[in-house]
Design a protein around this motif. Sequence first.
Motif, PDB file in Angstrom:
ATOM      1  N   TYR A 165      -5.103  10.279  -5.481  1.00 34.88           N
ATOM      2  CA  TYR A 165      -4.281  11.422  -5.085  1.00 34.88           C
ATOM      3  C   TYR A 165      -5.077  12.462  -4.302  1.00 34.88           C
ATOM      4  N   GLU A 197      -7.394  11.948   1.294  1.00 38.32           N
ATOM      5  CA  GLU A 197      -6.415  12.238   2.354  1.00 38.32           C
ATOM      6  C   GLU A 197      -5.953  10.926   3.002  1.00 38.32           C
ATOM      7  N   GLY A 198      -4.689  10.805   3.152  1.00 34.70           N
ATOM      8  CA  GLY A 198      -4.123   9.608   3.760  1.00 34.70           C
ATOM      9  C   GLY A 198      -3.854   8.501   2.766  1.00 34.70           C
ATOM     10  N   GLY A 199      -4.208   8.724   1.480  1.00 37.35           N
ATOM     11  CA  GLY A 199      -3.949   7.724   0.460  1.00 37.35           C
ATOM     12  C   GLY A 199      -4.932   6.566   0.511  1.00 37.35           C
ATOM     13  N   SER A 205      -5.442   2.133  -0.261  1.00 42.20           N
ATOM     14  CA  SER A 205      -4.714   0.867  -0.311  1.00 42.20           C
ATOM     15  C   SER A 205      -4.391   0.504  -1.753  1.00 42.20           C
TER      16      SER A 205
END
Length: 387
Positions: free
Chosen positions: A215, A218-220, A222
């Motif tokens: 969480y 940034e950008g999550g 995989s």
Amino acid sequence: MGVIRVPISPETGRPVLRRWPFAAAAVALLVHDALLLSVSSGFGVLAVPAAAMIAAPVLWAWYRPLPAWAAMVVAHVALLGLGLALDSPLVPEPWLFDQMLSQAPVMYVLALSSPRRVTVPAFALTLAAVLPVTTLLNLEPDRLARGLLSWALALLVATLLGHTRRMRLLHTLRVAEELGRRRILEERSRIARELHDVVAHHMSVIAVQAASAPYRIEGGVSEAAAREFGEINVAARESLRDMRHLLGALRGAGTHPGTTPQPGLGELGGLVESVRRAGVPVKLKIGTQEPSPVVSLTAYRIVQEALSNVVRHAPGARTTVTISGGDGELTVEVVNEPPAAPAATPGSGLGLIGMRERVAALGGRLTAAATGEGGFAVRAVLPEGDE
């Protein structure tokens, strides 16, 4: 079989028998027997060598009980034979008071220092070696029997007294050994409890970071990376659970976990100040950055125990505490000068045991020994790296 020596007392670390009584007894026997053999037995110039043969085993018994016993047996057989050959008016019979005074201490020390497989044959050989010669004495059967009986009983009493004391000493040694093992286990448990608080903190941080990483990035991440973070989080939590179970077993029933933060190098200033108030002038030198929490805690405990020993055993002695680092190692040195007056408090050795256990837990090295100037030095080298 190793060399038989007078046993060591577990309380003092010294031989259980003092040397001076044996030296005094040997001198007294030498003077007495030299006069007796020259005046009453007609040994002439052989009186002094013969007296030396009687007295020497008494002195030798403190150093080497078994050879001293052998020399005693040979000496008394030889003196009996010499007295018979010289047709002495007073043959040095083994049951005479001065003769038994030379034999009883040797048998006592032999029984005190040797197991029964040595003592019993020695007692039997003593009787067997002297008995044949006594049959050559021109004595009435009743007198000969009373003399032999009193002589055998005197040797038996000396042997039994030595054996009894040996049994008590062995029991004391077993108790002391068991107490030492128990102290080591208790010290290891205490060290484990302290280290748990430090390690558990890091494991908690790992668990929290692994759970929140997907969480916070940034950008999550995989799906595979999120699954990897989840596995790290689960492993960290399981490790924490296992550590809590282990800690509960170490603490035992009826005890509660402590909540006080574990000390480190940052708290050494307060520790040194409290020792100064106790009357010990202490100089603190810290020449390194704060190490890892585990190493910092270990260094603090080593300094704490070393300063406690100074307060107990070298009150008022000038002491220097040095903390230095380099080459992936942290060096802790506590050196005190000789005290103005020796302390009366005996040491239990538990403090040094605790220091050695702490250093060994981290794979470090510890030396603790007296200095050439009469003081004492404790030096620990603790690895700071992963290894």
